[in-house]
Scaffold this active site. Structure first.
Site, PDB file in Angstrom:
ATOM      1  N   THR A 128      16.958  35.213 110.401  1.00 59.50           N
ATOM      2  CA  THR A 128      16.533  35.995 111.565  1.00 59.50           C
ATOM      3  C   THR A 128      17.128  37.399 111.548  1.00 59.50           C
ATOM      4  O   THR A 128      16.476  38.366 111.965  1.00 59.50           O
ATOM      5  CB  THR A 128      16.941  35.275 112.862  1.00 59.50           C
ATOM      6  OG1 THR A 128      16.235  34.038 112.949  1.00 59.50           O
ATOM      7  CG2 THR A 128      16.633  36.114 114.085  1.00 59.50           C
ATOM      8  N   CYS A 398      16.254  24.873 113.403  1.00 65.86           N
ATOM      9  CA  CYS A 398      15.640  25.691 112.350  1.00 65.86           C
ATOM     10  C   CYS A 398      16.628  26.658 111.716  1.00 65.86           C
ATOM     11  O   CYS A 398      16.260  27.417 110.823  1.00 65.86           O
ATOM     12  CB  CYS A 398      14.445  26.463 112.912  1.00 65.86           C
ATOM     13  SG  CYS A 398      12.941  25.454 113.047  1.00 65.86           S
ATOM     14  N   PHE A 399      17.879  26.697 112.198  1.00 65.81           N
ATOM     15  CA  PHE A 399      18.979  27.415 111.541  1.00 65.81           C
ATOM     16  C   PHE A 399      18.718  28.911 111.434  1.00 65.81           C
ATOM     17  O   PHE A 399      19.122  29.547 110.460  1.00 65.81           O
ATOM     18  CB  PHE A 399      19.260  26.833 110.146  1.00 65.81           C
ATOM     19  CG  PHE A 399      18.926  25.371 110.020  1.00 65.81           C
ATOM     20  CD1 PHE A 399      19.481  24.443 110.890  1.00 65.81           C
ATOM     21  CD2 PHE A 399      18.022  24.921 109.074  1.00 65.81           C
ATOM     22  CE1 PHE A 399      19.161  23.096 110.796  1.00 65.81           C
ATOM     23  CE2 PHE A 399      17.697  23.583 108.972  1.00 65.81           C
ATOM     24  CZ  PHE A 399      18.264  22.665 109.837  1.00 65.81           C
ATOM     25  N   CYS A 400      18.061  29.474 112.429  1.00 65.32           N
ATOM     26  CA  CYS A 400      17.754  30.907 112.438  1.00 65.32           C
ATOM     27  C   CYS A 400      16.956  31.324 111.207  1.00 65.32           C
ATOM     28  O   CYS A 400      17.124  32.429 110.682  1.00 65.32           O
ATOM     29  CB  CYS A 400      19.029  31.739 112.553  1.00 65.32           C
ATOM     30  SG  CYS A 400      19.934  31.488 114.086  1.00 65.32           S
ATOM     31  N   ASN A 401      16.104  30.432 110.738  1.00 65.92           N
ATOM     32  CA  ASN A 401      15.232  30.750 109.602  1.00 65.92           C
ATOM     33  C   ASN A 401      13.823  30.287 109.957  1.00 65.92           C
ATOM     34  O   ASN A 401      13.363  29.240 109.505  1.00 65.92           O
ATOM     35  CB  ASN A 401      15.722  30.066 108.325  1.00 65.92           C
ATOM     36  CG  ASN A 401      15.054  30.623 107.078  1.00 65.92           C
ATOM     37  OD1 ASN A 401      13.872  30.943 107.091  1.00 65.92           O
ATOM     38  ND2 ASN A 401      15.808  30.727 106.003  1.00 65.92           N
TER      39      ASN A 401
END
EC number: 2.8.1.9
Length: 762
Positions: A128, A398-401
């Site tokens: 992100t 989503c792990f900032c992805n």
């Protein structure tokens, strides 16, 4: 199944001694942050305690020490000040932002108003923080690139770059979603030959190395990106809030830093906007006083890694760590891949870009979702709660992805926007929408992980989520079209007068106020500091069973080993304000202190209006619980009663065991109307026997299996309006549900996405 051991027995033992706080715990979220060693923190403490470190702008000695740290870090990445300049930042995100704000997308002789500008190109698989660069870069030419398109440049001969428009490509050395590694040969390939379709551009490469450097050796003597961004807590665990931007010497010519802070200029006038920045690149870019104590602490981080995992057999410490975490990930991938349900269906769905064959392409992360025996997904929030109860620490979501998550889950842009309209936002615990997962489970390894961590994870999934026999209970959808409500009635009401203490059963009727059941959770036990006692920290609170005598207004405290204490519930004074409380006296304080074996406890009554918003009422389907428990071999009535008390359900209903309570939108109980808000989130807590009662381990395991089935046993009821309908709830009242339709809202949203968000979706 073999695990390739990298460490010697002595090295493994020394590492284990550094992490005694992990005893009984299994930490596998090193992509989030790795852990600091105990000796590392002691060494930092001793260094700070025994030395006087002044502001580097005041003390040349501190400034020299910072330079030593800077040079040591450059050697850590196999480079030197002659090739790279290291600028300290607050982390990888700040480094990326600094590049985005400073990068000049026009030739030096072109004015800012010139349309002759370069391009900002990024991978959709980027973090992100890279996607956020789009909002501040100084060009309108912003292009996403698929990973396959980038990799194609290694397979075809591209033109020799002769472009003049400064352009920027940003890609990760390792995808933080699943640790897929990108060939670092791409750096030189793009620098020399550019990208196909960009004939007039001269590309600079910014490498997001945050995920990669945490467990890999970044060789900047071999691969030479123009800009490298990283965070140090990912490597050393401590300190946090510190990172770096490494700038290849010569590439700074394309950076035009606008803002200047303390220590970055040669001269300035306070009355006129005139200033000259320092010639030295690092001085020019590091605004204000740097976190010099944190920077100095990095020395012990590097010392710790080099001491615990020394170079061996031609491999540097970080290369050995890379081998270790890859071996763990490969072992985990293969072990999880063997899990299947009794009906032969697989229990794990992987979201990987490799088959874990070589560490050149794959790092130490395994990303997956659990599948039920009917092929449906287990939500990641539900998984996380079960994992937490087993002392297993992983990351979910989503792990900032967003790009990788969207690709692997098969979601379109319209799907994402529809989910948002339905209430889903980044970082929440909404894990399933219309039967589709909104995120995943990520397991990531660090240098202190062991084979036993993987075994514990696999055993937990096998015990809790893998069916051992084909269930004879029909699976139900989260949203039902038809609701069969014949004979569903309110069986009992459970009241919990004192928060976190035991409840008691009401089988007749009970008053309902606008805040909830009368006297429910109206009393609180506090310690000597005024902090409320909670059951999850003081399990013995469940041995206190308060009762209410409504006819005489008595609060009766009971305990299995003490005489009952009867307290008069006095009418609240008219001037009783929000947030105030009334102490029930010394006799009550002495009784509860003795019962809980804690000194100086007090029993307080809080105002009803202080409990905002209105308390949720947990409604549990007794027959569904009973049927499923029988199916799993849990036949004890005592165990069933323990379940109700454990979940702290307020309303117990009986009727159709297969009734899907989640399919209800609203429900009338007698003449009282309620909103069905969400399913109960306490189900995974069955692993913890908070009551202290003798519940057999086999029963606990069997109960755990109950909650892996897609039949919700409880839902939360909330007020339809600002408060609950006042009156009386009577046991035996028939339930009249208002059904939730086949998601007409979703169809409306789908139809309107393209028109409402066409300025976003291109």
């Amino acid at each position: 199944m073999e695990f390739e051991q990298e460490y010697t027995a002595e090295e493994a033992l020394n590492i284990e001694k550094e992490f005694t706080r992990l005893k009984g715990k299994h930490y596998m979220d090193h992509a989030g942050t790795t852990l600091y060693a105990e000796s590392q923190i002691r060494a930092v403490h001793d260094m700070l305690a025994q030395n006087l470190f002044c502001n580097p702008h005041s003390s040349p000695l501190t400034g020299k020490l910072l330079q030593q740290v800077r040079h040591r870090l450059l050697r850590f990445f196999n480079t030197s000040p002659s090739d790279y300049s290291l600028v300290f930042t607050s982390g990888a995100t700040a480094s990326l932002k600094l590049v985005a704000e400073s990068f000049r997308f026009r030739p030096p002789d072109e004015p800012e108003s010139s349309p002759d500008e370069g391009a900002f190109v990024y991978l959709r698989d980027n973090h992100t923080s890279v996607l956020g660069m789009r909002s501040v870069v100084g060009t309108e030419r912003i292009d996403p690139l698929e990973p396959e398109e980038l990799l194609r440049h290694l397979k075809v001969s591209a033109r020799c770059s002769g472009g003049t428009k400064p352009s920027l490509l940003v890609f990760p050395a390792q995808n933080n979603f699943n640790a897929a590694k990108y060939p670092l040969d791409l750096v030189e390939e793009i620098q020399q030959n550019g990208l196909s379709g960009y004939d007039d551009e001269r590309f600079y490469v910014c490498l997001d190395a945050a995920s990669y450097v945490s467990t890999n050796f970044l060789d900047l003597g071999r691969y030479r990106p123009d800009f490298v961004c990283m965070s140090f807590y990912k490597i050393f665990g401590y300190p946090t809030g510190l990172g770096a931007l490494l700038i290849r010497n010569g590439s700074e010519d394309v950076l035009d830093k606008k803002y200047y802070g303390g220590g970055t200029i040669k001269i300035m006038l306070s009355g006129q906007n005139l200033h000259l920045k320092h010639d030295d690149l690092v001085t020019r870019f590091e605004d204000g006083t740097q976190p010099f104590l944190s920077i100095i602490s990095l020395l012990e981080g590097m010392n710790t890694i080099q001491r615990l995992i020394p170079a061996a057999n031609g491999y540097r410490p970080m290369e050995r760590i890379s081998k270790h975490v890859f071996s763990l990930a490969k072992y985990c991938y293969r072990k999880l891949g063997t899990l299947q349900h009794a009906n032969g269906k697989k229990a794990i769905l992987f979201y990987s870009d490799t088959r874990y064959e070589t560490r050149d392409r794959q790092g130490g992360i395994v990303t997956f979702n659990v599948l039920k025996d009917d092929g449906s997904h287990l939500g990641f929030s539900e998984f996380a709660k079960f994992a937490g109860q087993h002392q297993i620490y992983v990351r979910t979501g989503c792990f900032c992805n967003a790009g990788s998550c969207q690709k692997h889950l098969g979601l379109t842009d319209e799907d994402i926007l529809m989910f948002y309209e339905m209430g889903k936002v980044c970082g929440d615990d909404t894990d399933m929408i219309e039967g589709r997962p909104t995120g995943t489970v990520r397991v990531s390894f660090g240098y202190m992980n062991k084979k036993e961590d993987v075994n514990r994870l696999v055993d937990m999934i096998n015990d809790c989520f893998v069916s051992k026999a084909v269930s004879n209970v029909a699976m139900v959808s989260p949203i039902r079209n038809v609701i069969k409500n014949e004979g569903i009635a309110l069986k009992a009401i459970y009241l919990y007068p004192i928060r976190s203490c035991g409840g008691y059963r009401i089988t007749a009727a009970w008053p309902l106020t606008e805040r909830g059941l009368k006297y429910d959770r109206e009393f609180t036990i506090v310690d000597s500091n005024g902090n409320p006692l909670m059951r999850n920290k003081h399990a013995e609170m469940s041995t206190i069973h308060p009762k209410i005598d409504p006819s005489l207004n008595f609060l009766i405290l009971t305990h299995p080993f003490m005489e009952d204490l009867i307290l008069k519930i006095r009418k609240l004074p008219t001037e009783f304000n929000d947030g105030e409380s009334i102490d029930l006296g010394d006799a009550a304080a002495a009784w509860i202190s003795k019962a809980l074996r804690m000194p100086k406890l007090r029993l307080l009554r809080t105002s009803a209006t202080d409990r905002k918003p209105p308390h949720k009422l947990l409604m549990i389907n007794w027959d569904a619980m009973k049927t499923l428990s029988d199916d799993e071999g849990v036949e004890s009535d005592a165990t069933m009663s323990w379940l109700v008390d454990h979940f702290r359900g307020s309303l117990i209903v009986e009727g159709k065991a297969e009734e899907d309570l989640q399919g209800w939108k609203e429900v009338k109980i007698g003449k009282k109307r309620f909103k069905v808000q969400a399913n109960c989130s306490r189900c995974p807590m069955i692993h913890v026997d908070q009551s202290g009662e003798a519940i057999p381990a086999d029963s606990l395991k069997a109960i755990a299996n109950v909650f892996t089935k897609k039949i919700p046993l409880g839902v939360h009821l909330t007020a339809v309006d600002e408060g609950f309908p006042e009156g009386v709830l009577e046991c035996g009242s028939i339930l009249e549900p208002v059904r939730q339709s086949d998601s007409p809202k979703a169809h409306i949203i789908k139809d309107s996405v393209s028109t409402r968000y066409n300025f976003l979706v291109k």
